[in-house]
Design a protein around this motif. Structure first.
Motif, PDB file in Angstrom:
ATOM      1  N   LEU A 132      20.956  42.536  94.164  1.00 16.52           N
ATOM      2  CA  LEU A 132      19.878  42.965  95.055  1.00 16.52           C
ATOM      3  C   LEU A 132      20.138  42.465  96.475  1.00 16.52           C
ATOM      4  CD1 LEU A 132      16.646  42.486  92.896  1.00 16.52           C
ATOM      5  CD2 LEU A 132      17.445  44.627  93.926  1.00 16.52           C
ATOM      6  N   ALA A 133      20.570  41.213  96.583  1.00 19.37           N
ATOM      7  CA  ALA A 133      20.877  40.652  97.905  1.00 19.37           C
ATOM      8  C   ALA A 133      22.030  41.403  98.563  1.00 19.37           C
ATOM      9  CB  ALA A 133      21.215  39.163  97.765  1.00 19.37           C
ATOM     10  N   ILE A 134      23.063  41.737  97.774  1.00 24.01           N
ATOM     11  CA  ILE A 134      24.203  42.502  98.291  1.00 24.01           C
ATOM     12  C   ILE A 134      23.747  43.842  98.852  1.00 24.01           C
ATOM     13  CG2 ILE A 134      26.263  43.793  97.566  1.00 24.01           C
ATOM     14  CD1 ILE A 134      26.864  41.428  95.642  1.00 24.01           C
ATOM     15  N   ASP A 135      22.906  44.547  98.097  1.00 24.37           N
ATOM     16  CA  ASP A 135      22.464  45.874  98.520  1.00 24.37           C
ATOM     17  C   ASP A 135      21.479  45.809  99.681  1.00 24.37           C
ATOM     18  OD1 ASP A 135      24.067  47.116  96.645  1.00 24.37           O
ATOM     19  OD2 ASP A 135      22.521  47.117  95.109  1.00 24.37           O
ATOM     20  N   ILE A 136      20.659  44.777  99.723  1.00 27.94           N
ATOM     21  CA  ILE A 136      19.734  44.604 100.839  1.00 27.94           C
ATOM     22  C   ILE A 136      20.502  44.380 102.142  1.00 27.94           C
ATOM     23  CG2 ILE A 136      18.024  43.026 101.837  1.00 27.94           C
ATOM     24  CD1 ILE A 136      16.909  42.710  98.963  1.00 27.94           C
ATOM     25  N   ILE A 137      21.586  43.605 102.072  1.00 32.06           N
ATOM     26  CA  ILE A 137      22.421  43.379 103.259  1.00 32.06           C
ATOM     27  C   ILE A 137      23.029  44.695 103.747  1.00 32.06           C
ATOM     28  CG2 ILE A 137      24.575  42.316 104.056  1.00 32.06           C
ATOM     29  CD1 ILE A 137      23.826  39.869 102.372  1.00 32.06           C
ATOM     30  N   VAL A 138      23.447  45.544 102.799  1.00 30.18           N
ATOM     31  CA  VAL A 138      23.987  46.856 103.176  1.00 30.18           C
ATOM     32  C   VAL A 138      22.941  47.655 103.952  1.00 30.18           C
ATOM     33  CG1 VAL A 138      24.811  49.072 102.301  1.00 30.18           C
ATOM     34  CG2 VAL A 138      25.645  46.945 101.286  1.00 30.18           C
ATOM     35  N   SER A 194      27.371  39.929 106.385  1.00 30.55           N
ATOM     36  CA  SER A 194      28.412  40.131 105.372  1.00 30.55           C
ATOM     37  C   SER A 194      27.877  39.767 104.000  1.00 30.55           C
ATOM     38  CB  SER A 194      29.639  39.260 105.685  1.00 30.55           C
ATOM     39  OG  SER A 194      30.594  39.366 104.640  1.00 30.55           O
ATOM     40  N   ASN A 195      28.126  40.651 103.030  1.00 30.31           N
ATOM     41  CA  ASN A 195      27.745  40.352 101.646  1.00 30.31           C
ATOM     42  C   ASN A 195      28.943  39.918 100.801  1.00 30.31           C
ATOM     43  OD1 ASN A 195      29.108  42.762 101.223  1.00 30.31           O
ATOM     44  ND2 ASN A 195      27.267  43.962 100.825  1.00 30.31           N
ATOM     45  N   ASN A 196      30.115  39.783 101.437  1.00 34.63           N
ATOM     46  CA  ASN A 196      31.317  39.437 100.673  1.00 34.63           C
ATOM     47  C   ASN A 196      31.234  38.081  99.962  1.00 34.63           C
ATOM     48  OD1 ASN A 196      33.090  41.748 101.074  1.00 34.63           O
ATOM     49  ND2 ASN A 196      33.062  41.184 103.231  1.00 34.63           N
ATOM     50  N   PRO A 197      30.648  37.040 100.586  1.00 36.62           N
ATOM     51  CA  PRO A 197      30.503  35.780  99.835  1.00 36.62           C
ATOM     52  C   PRO A 197      29.668  35.925  98.571  1.00 36.62           C
ATOM     53  CG  PRO A 197      30.227  35.377 102.185  1.00 36.62           C
ATOM     54  CD  PRO A 197      30.255  36.870 101.996  1.00 36.62           C
ATOM     55  N   LEU A 198      28.727  36.893  98.571  1.00 34.87           N
ATOM     56  CA  LEU A 198      27.906  37.107  97.379  1.00 34.87           C
ATOM     57  C   LEU A 198      28.717  37.715  96.242  1.00 34.87           C
ATOM     58  CD1 LEU A 198      24.588  38.392  98.998  1.00 34.87           C
ATOM     59  CD2 LEU A 198      25.108  36.101  98.138  1.00 34.87           C
ATOM     60  N   TYR A 199      29.714  38.561  96.573  1.00 33.81           N
ATOM     61  CA  TYR A 199      30.631  39.064  95.546  1.00 33.81           C
ATOM     62  C   TYR A 199      31.403  37.903  94.926  1.00 33.81           C
ATOM     63  CZ  TYR A 199      29.976  44.024  96.715  1.00 33.81           C
ATOM     64  OH  TYR A 199      29.461  45.286  96.888  1.00 33.81           O
ATOM     65  N   ASN A 200      31.852  36.975  95.771  1.00 35.39           N
ATOM     66  CA  ASN A 200      32.575  35.811  95.259  1.00 35.39           C
ATOM     67  C   ASN A 200      31.676  34.954  94.382  1.00 35.39           C
ATOM     68  OD1 ASN A 200      34.816  36.607  96.763  1.00 35.39           O
ATOM     69  ND2 ASN A 200      34.314  35.282  98.492  1.00 35.39           N
ATOM     70  N   LEU A 201      30.434  34.762  94.832  1.00 35.56           N
ATOM     71  CA  LEU A 201      29.492  33.956  94.051  1.00 35.56           C
ATOM     72  C   LEU A 201      29.176  34.623  92.719  1.00 35.56           C
ATOM     73  CD1 LEU A 201      27.703  31.477  93.911  1.00 35.56           C
ATOM     74  CD2 LEU A 201      25.927  32.748  95.148  1.00 35.56           C
ATOM     75  N   HIS A 202      29.039  35.947  92.724  1.00 39.44           N
ATOM     76  CA  HIS A 202      28.802  36.688  91.477  1.00 39.44           C
ATOM     77  C   HIS A 202      29.950  36.462  90.498  1.00 39.44           C
ATOM     78  CE1 HIS A 202      27.719  40.795  89.454  1.00 39.44           C
ATOM     79  NE2 HIS A 202      27.707  39.794  88.608  1.00 39.44           N
ATOM     80  N   SER A 203      31.173  36.494  91.003  1.00 44.63           N
ATOM     81  CA  SER A 203      32.339  36.270  90.149  1.00 44.63           C
ATOM     82  C   SER A 203      32.305  34.875  89.526  1.00 44.63           C
ATOM     83  CB  SER A 203      33.623  36.449  90.975  1.00 44.63           C
ATOM     84  OG  SER A 203      34.767  36.161  90.196  1.00 44.63           O
ATOM     85  N   VAL A 204      31.956  33.875  90.333  1.00 50.60           N
ATOM     86  CA  VAL A 204      31.894  32.495  89.826  1.00 50.60           C
ATOM     87  C   VAL A 204      30.792  32.360  88.784  1.00 50.60           C
ATOM     88  CG1 VAL A 204      31.419  30.101  90.462  1.00 50.60           C
ATOM     89  CG2 VAL A 204      32.865  31.509  91.937  1.00 50.60           C
TER      90      VAL A 204
END
Length: 225
Positions: free
Chosen positions: A49-55, A66-76
């Motif tokens: 949701l946070a990723i899409d809200i940033i978009v 940038s939502n890229n750190p959230l992709y990394n956090l999702h992976s972790v």
């Protein structure tokens, strides 16, 4: 029609996560071993949701979030939750190897972001992180299948773990090469790279459907969500 389908896929991870979460509304009592999977579903929903809200916010030209750190956090988060899951669903099978994989992954995470990549990179998520996560989770899946196949008396199709692990297996097999080559490809042909990311989105939907199947058909006891 194709463009409309692609627009739907832009929010596909949020919609996909709602499938197993809706199942939980009707199947609240779940096995203790699924606790980490349920935690993952809620955390993944918040992150996506946070990723899409940033978009959406970035539609304002004055913003450059940038939502890229959230992709990394999702992976972790996904790796931690599923590592815990695999160690506890078969507490006596390949236990040393599974714990070793978890330790190795932690060491990789620290070394990668200390010396090679920036976790908070504004321009891209970590292809190394996502590819390594997919590979190690696939090893966990293979260890699960090897252990289960030793017992001929078990009907795997009746076990919620089988559906969840199979969904994860499909997701990581499909996406390993997507994660590995997405960033190099985006510098060569950005449009092609973005379209290939839709393969990831479709695989994630399948992943969530399999989790939903596992939650719906589980033997429920000891734990209510």
């Amino acid at each position: 029609m194709v463009d409309y389908f692609i627009k739907i896929l832009d929010w596909s991870e949020v919609w996909a996560l709602l499938i197993p979460l809706i199942i939980l509304l009707f199947r609240r009592e779940q096995p203790v071993t699924l606790r980490s999977i349920i935690a993952y579903l809620w955390l993944a929903l918040i992150l996506n949701l946070a990723i899409d809200i940033i978009v959406v916010l970035n539609l304002d030209p004055s913003l450059d979030l940038s939502n890229n750190p959230l992709y990394n956090l999702h992976s972790v988060v996904r790796f931690i939750c599923f590592s815990y899951y695999f160690i506890h669903i078969q507490p006596t099978a390949f236990i040393r190897l599974k714990k070793l994989l978890a330790v190795f992954s932690g060491a990789f995470l620290i070394i990668n972001f200390l010396f090679f990549e920036d976790f908070f990179n504004h321009d891209s998520f970590s292809g190394n992180l996502l590819a390594a996560e997919a590979y190690i989770l696939l090893v966990y899946c293979m260890l699960y299948y090897l252990s289960e196949l030793k017992d001929d008396s078990i009907n795997l199709f009746n076990k919620p773990d089988f559906w969840i692990v199979t969904g994860l297996s499909i997701y990581v097999v499909v996406n390993f090469f997507v994660f590995l080559f997405y960033l190099p490809m985006i510098y060569v042909d950005r449009d092609l790279a973005l379209n290939i990311w839709n393969i990831h989105n479709i695989a994630f939907i399948i992943f969530c459907v399999f989790i939903a199947k596992g939650l719906y058909g589980s033997d429920r006891y000891k734990y209510s969500v």
